[in-house]
Design a protein around this motif. Structure first.
Motif, PDB file in Angstrom:
ATOM      1  N   PHE A  26       0.832  -1.208   0.000  1.00 54.44           N
ATOM      2  CA  PHE A  26       0.000   0.000   0.000  1.00 54.44           C
ATOM      3  C   PHE A  26       0.868   1.260   0.000  1.00 54.44           C
ATOM      4  N   GLN A  27       1.948   1.195   0.802  1.00 52.76           N
ATOM      5  CA  GLN A  27       2.853   2.341   0.864  1.00 52.76           C
ATOM      6  C   GLN A  27       3.382   2.688  -0.533  1.00 52.76           C
ATOM      7  N   ALA A  28       3.792   1.637  -1.251  1.00 55.94           N
ATOM      8  CA  ALA A  28       4.311   1.837  -2.605  1.00 55.94           C
ATOM      9  C   ALA A  28       3.214   2.378  -3.520  1.00 55.94           C
ATOM     10  N   ALA A  29       2.001   1.840  -3.369  1.00 59.93           N
ATOM     11  CA  ALA A  29       0.885   2.305  -4.207  1.00 59.93           C
ATOM     12  C   ALA A  29       0.615   3.788  -3.940  1.00 59.93           C
ATOM     13  N   PHE A  30       0.634   4.169  -2.668  1.00 58.01           N
ATOM     14  CA  PHE A  30       0.396   5.587  -2.319  1.00 58.01           C
ATOM     15  C   PHE A  30       1.448   6.474  -2.994  1.00 58.01           C
ATOM     16  N   GLU A  31       2.717   6.046  -2.891  1.00 57.71           N
ATOM     17  CA  GLU A  31       3.810   6.893  -3.380  1.00 57.71           C
ATOM     18  C   GLU A  31       3.914   6.893  -4.909  1.00 57.71           C
ATOM     19  N   GLU A  32       3.778   5.692  -5.493  1.00 57.59           N
ATOM     20  CA  GLU A  32       4.013   5.599  -6.937  1.00 57.59           C
ATOM     21  C   GLU A  32       2.798   6.023  -7.761  1.00 57.59           C
ATOM     22  N   ARG A  33       1.616   5.701  -7.272  1.00 63.26           N
ATOM     23  CA  ARG A  33       0.422   5.961  -8.081  1.00 63.26           C
ATOM     24  C   ARG A  33      -0.273   7.258  -7.710  1.00 63.26           C
ATOM     25  N   TYR A  34      -0.221   7.620  -6.426  1.00 61.46           N
ATOM     26  CA  TYR A  34      -1.079   8.718  -5.980  1.00 61.46           C
ATOM     27  C   TYR A  34      -0.308   9.845  -5.297  1.00 61.46           C
ATOM     28  N   SER A  35       0.956   9.960  -5.649  1.00 60.02           N
ATOM     29  CA  SER A  35       1.762  11.047  -5.114  1.00 60.02           C
ATOM     30  C   SER A  35       1.135  12.375  -5.529  1.00 60.02           C
ATOM     31  N   GLY A  36       1.006  13.297  -4.591  1.00 59.54           N
ATOM     32  CA  GLY A  36       0.395  14.592  -4.896  1.00 59.54           C
ATOM     33  C   GLY A  36      -1.109  14.606  -4.738  1.00 59.54           C
ATOM     34  N   ILE A  37      -1.715  13.419  -4.634  1.00 59.52           N
ATOM     35  CA  ILE A  37      -3.174  13.353  -4.434  1.00 59.52           C
ATOM     36  C   ILE A  37      -3.487  12.827  -3.034  1.00 59.52           C
ATOM     37  N   LEU A  38      -2.828  11.720  -2.696  1.00 60.57           N
ATOM     38  CA  LEU A  38      -3.146  11.024  -1.447  1.00 60.57           C
ATOM     39  C   LEU A  38      -2.082  11.308  -0.392  1.00 60.57           C
ATOM     40  N   GLU A  39      -2.541  11.759   0.762  1.00 62.59           N
ATOM     41  CA  GLU A  39      -1.613  11.958   1.881  1.00 62.59           C
ATOM     42  C   GLU A  39      -2.030  11.040   3.022  1.00 62.59           C
ATOM     43  N   TYR A  40      -1.081  10.206   3.461  1.00 59.96           N
ATOM     44  CA  TYR A  40      -1.349   9.279   4.560  1.00 59.96           C
ATOM     45  C   TYR A  40      -0.867   9.911   5.861  1.00 59.96           C
ATOM     46  N   VAL A  41      -1.765  10.014   6.842  1.00 62.30           N
ATOM     47  CA  VAL A  41      -1.421  10.652   8.117  1.00 62.30           C
ATOM     48  C   VAL A  41      -1.667   9.676   9.275  1.00 62.30           C
ATOM     49  N   PRO A  42      -0.617   9.001   9.754  1.00 63.16           N
ATOM     50  CA  PRO A  42      -0.798   8.064  10.866  1.00 63.16           C
ATOM     51  C   PRO A  42      -1.026   8.790  12.187  1.00 63.16           C
ATOM     52  N   ASN A  43      -1.340   8.027  13.238  1.00 68.10           N
ATOM     53  CA  ASN A  43      -1.566   8.581  14.591  1.00 68.10           C
ATOM     54  C   ASN A  43      -2.597   9.700  14.583  1.00 68.10           C
ATOM     55  N   SER A  44      -3.631   9.556  13.780  1.00 70.16           N
ATOM     56  CA  SER A  44      -4.650  10.600  13.667  1.00 70.16           C
ATOM     57  C   SER A  44      -5.919  10.158  14.383  1.00 70.16           C
ATOM     58  N   THR A  45      -5.909  10.270  15.693  1.00 71.91           N
ATOM     59  CA  THR A  45      -7.101   9.910  16.449  1.00 71.91           C
ATOM     60  C   THR A  45      -8.149  11.006  16.294  1.00 71.91           C
ATOM     61  N   LEU A  46      -9.322  10.595  15.908  1.00 69.98           N
ATOM     62  CA  LEU A  46     -10.407  11.550  15.669  1.00 69.98           C
ATOM     63  C   LEU A  46     -11.175  11.775  16.967  1.00 69.98           C
ATOM     64  N   LEU A  47     -11.276  13.035  17.367  1.00 66.48           N
ATOM     65  CA  LEU A  47     -11.973  13.348  18.620  1.00 66.48           C
ATOM     66  C   LEU A  47     -13.410  13.765  18.375  1.00 66.48           C
ATOM     67  N   SER A  48     -13.606  14.651  17.389  1.00 60.22           N
ATOM     68  CA  SER A  48     -14.964  15.129  17.141  1.00 60.22           C
ATOM     69  C   SER A  48     -15.127  15.544  15.681  1.00 60.22           C
ATOM     70  N   VAL A  49     -16.381  15.608  15.261  1.00 63.88           N
ATOM     71  CA  VAL A  49     -16.681  16.097  13.911  1.00 63.88           C
ATOM     72  C   VAL A  49     -17.760  17.164  14.001  1.00 63.88           C
ATOM     73  N   ASP A  50     -17.742  18.071  13.048  1.00 61.43           N
ATOM     74  CA  ASP A  50     -18.819  19.051  12.928  1.00 61.43           C
ATOM     75  C   ASP A  50     -19.527  18.779  11.606  1.00 61.43           C
ATOM     76  N   ALA A  51     -20.760  18.328  11.700  1.00 58.94           N
ATOM     77  CA  ALA A  51     -21.468  17.861  10.507  1.00 58.94           C
ATOM     78  C   ALA A  51     -21.828  19.001   9.564  1.00 58.94           C
ATOM     79  N   SER A  52     -21.999  20.214  10.084  1.00 57.52           N
ATOM     80  CA  SER A  52     -22.399  21.297   9.176  1.00 57.52           C
ATOM     81  C   SER A  52     -21.211  21.803   8.356  1.00 57.52           C
ATOM     82  N   SER A  53     -20.050  21.925   8.993  1.00 62.41           N
ATOM     83  CA  SER A  53     -18.882  22.448   8.258  1.00 62.41           C
ATOM     84  C   SER A  53     -17.976  21.318   7.745  1.00 62.41           C
ATOM     85  N   LEU A  54     -18.288  20.074   8.065  1.00 63.88           N
ATOM     86  CA  LEU A  54     -17.468  18.903   7.731  1.00 63.88           C
ATOM     87  C   LEU A  54     -16.027  19.087   8.212  1.00 63.88           C
ATOM     88  N   THR A  55     -15.920  19.510   9.455  1.00 59.96           N
ATOM     89  CA  THR A  55     -14.612  19.653  10.079  1.00 59.96           C
ATOM     90  C   THR A  55     -14.362  18.459  10.993  1.00 59.96           C
TER      91      THR A  55
END
Lengths: 426, 105
Positions: A235-264
């Motif tokens: 997957f790492q290779a696929a991200f880098e070779e195929r989707y560089s500039g489009i896909l950014e992988y961000v590990p350790n991203s624990t989601l705390l809350s969402v705002d449904a109106s602003s999609l934050t």
């Protein structure tokens, strides 16, 4: 050894003659429904397989009732191709008809509301009560949406698309409606979750779509885990070779809350504003298992006996699939749930006949992931019962992943889907 | 079905084959692990079409064992079967091969 082989061949030819009659025709030789009544709850990968194999292997002697609220089956595997615009929702939607017409499964489209383990009864939402000799629960997963502030009740605005069906179509519609230059954020919960490679496949297929149709757009893959959880190097290779500039992988991203109106999305250390927000929430075994009165492992998963799939502490109740606390390295996958269904079916047939269950069950897992329109990678493993450890253990030296994404497996992946769908529903 | 099962069980006990006497349906159960890709009882969907899984029903056991042994030993090109075949013992593969050989095509 030769004698044994010769003998097995002789038995084989008997099996061939009886087997040639096939399906319902051979039921004339068994006393229909004379071998007890098994209720299967949940018409997914585990439940469908258990229902069909109980009927097939008992030659119709065991009565099987399958209880499932949906009138049609929608497949989670391959559903990322719908999200990515490569397949339509109809391509992954199937009928339960063959289970009843060919295999004689009694289909009840309703929801189970009560289980009485001691009295061996289940109650339906229509008020009916049904008796069973053995119960099979394949309840899948339920989401713990409350763990992310602001998410509950907003799944139309912030789809999970992690149960195939209207949610899958909804996420696709949102991607189609998004303008070029938009941001798609996909959140992955901490392990264990259903289908370990699934979110990474989704990120690839969404990126694949955007790269072709809306190339100024971005995909943020926000992973609560510290690293890619399956087929990592590939997957790492696929991200880098195929989707560089489009896909950014961000590990350790624990989601705390969402705002449904602003999609934050508010993460532990940052905030992300998206145009399409796809949150796969933390999950647990389907809440139906709470009716069993057993203690769940980590408050989420059902502990089972791997010889029979029987839930520990709930006699005569077998639990399959994603709802189980997995054996070592065993993934929560549809393919594996199918294998659980077969282990359970074989064990139940023996147990209802007063015989010991097979002491040496084996389960295989195969999982294909698309990295673009045509190229696919797999992960495979074989799990054999280890009597000393009392669980299914992965065989060392077996299993593994693809050497690289390839189009051969792109075709095999679709053939796999057709075969496994037919194995449980056809 | 019951008579067949009984016959198999009795005969296996008679032969004194400890690994096989454990469950009279061991071969059937093992072969079912292949069905996800190769179809129920080896009847693969669209078998014969290029790029689809091969059907195993009715294939002579010797042929299946030759293939499986080659996969296990990395002697033939494979995408996945070399990894799966290594997960079974020789004896288990033999049971699987005999089971599929006995299925009507």
């Amino acid at each position: 050894m030769l004698n044994r082989r010769a003998f097995l061949k002789a038995v084989g030819s008997i099996a061939a003659t009886t087997g040639a009659l096939g399906g319902l025709a051979s039921y004339a030789y068994a006393k229909e429904n004379s071998g007890g009544h098994v209720i299967v709850v949940g018409g997914g990968w585990g439940g469908n397989t258990a229902a069909k194999y109980l009927r097939m292997w008992s030659n119709g002697a065991i009565k099987v009732t399958l209880i499932e609220p949906s009138s049609r089956f929608v497949s989670c595997p391959i559903s990322n191709l719908v999200v990515g615009g490569l397949k339509q929702i109809d391509d992954i939607t199937m009928s339960y008809e063959t289970l009843s017409k060919r295999w004689g499964v009694n289909l009840v489209h309703d929801r189970v509301t009560r289980i009485d383990v001691a009295a061996r009864k289940v109650g339906l939402s229509n008020g009916d009560t049904l008796d069973y000799d053995r119960l099979v629960l394949s309840p899948g997963i339920d989401f713990l949406t409350d763990e992310i502030e602001g998410l509950s009740g907003n799944e139309e605005r912030i789809p999970h698309a992690w149960k195939a069906g209207p949610q899958t179509a909804l996420l696709r519609q949102q991607l189609e409606a998004m303008e070029d230059g938009g941001v798609v954020a996909i959140h992955i919960p901490k392990v264990p979750y259903r289908c370990p490679p699934g979110p990474y496949e989704r990120a690839c297929l969404v990126s694949n779509y955007l790269k072709q149709q809306k190339p100024r757009s971005k995909v943020l893959l926000l992973d609560a885990n510290p690293d890619i959880q399956s087929k990592k190097g590939l997957f790492q290779a696929a991200f880098e070779e195929r989707y560089s500039g489009i896909l950014e992988y961000v590990p350790n991203s624990t989601l705390l809350s969402v705002d449904a109106s602003s999609l934050t999305a508010e993460l532990e250390f940052s905030e992300v504003k998206a145009d399409v927000l796809n949150v796969i929430p933390p999950m647990r075994s389907g809440r139906l298992v709470d009716q069993l009165g057993v203690e769940l492992i980590n408050d989420r998963w059902v502990d089972v006996d791997w010889l029979t799939m029987e839930a520990k502490g709930a006699p005569n109740v077998h639990v399959l699939g994603d709802a189980t606390f997995p054996a070592p390295t065993m993934p929560k996958s549809g393919h594996m749930a199918n294998q659980h269904g077969k282990i359970a079916a074989a064990a139940i047939i023996n147990l209802l006949a007063g015989q010991a269950p097979n002491p040496a069950p084996v389960a295989v897992n195969t999982c294909y992931s698309f990295v673009d329109d045509t190229n696919v990678i797999h992960v495979a493993s074989v799990h054999q019962f280890d009597a000393e450890k009392g669980t299914l253990m992965p065989v060392e030296g077996a299993g593994g992943v693809s050497s690289a994404p390839n189009a051969f497996e792109g075709r095999y992946a679709l053939s796999w889907a057709n075969n496994v769908w037919t194995d449980m529903l056809g | 079905m019951k008579i067949k099962t009984l016959l198999l069980f009795t005969c296996l006990v008679g032969l004194g084959a400890p690994a096989l006497a454990d469950d009279p349906n061991l071969a059937r159960n093992l072969a079912a692990t292949c069905a996800n890709c190769h179809g129920t009882n080896g009847h693969a969907v669209d078998a014969g079409t290029p790029g689809t899984m091969g059907a195993l029903a009715g294939v002579p056991a010797e042929d299946l064992m030759t293939k499986l042994s080659a996969f296990r030993a990395d002697l033939v090109p494979a995408t996945i079967m070399h990894q799966i075949a290594k997960g079974f013992t020789e004896e288990q593969l033999q049971l699987i091969a005999e089971y599929f050989a006995a299925q009507p095509r």
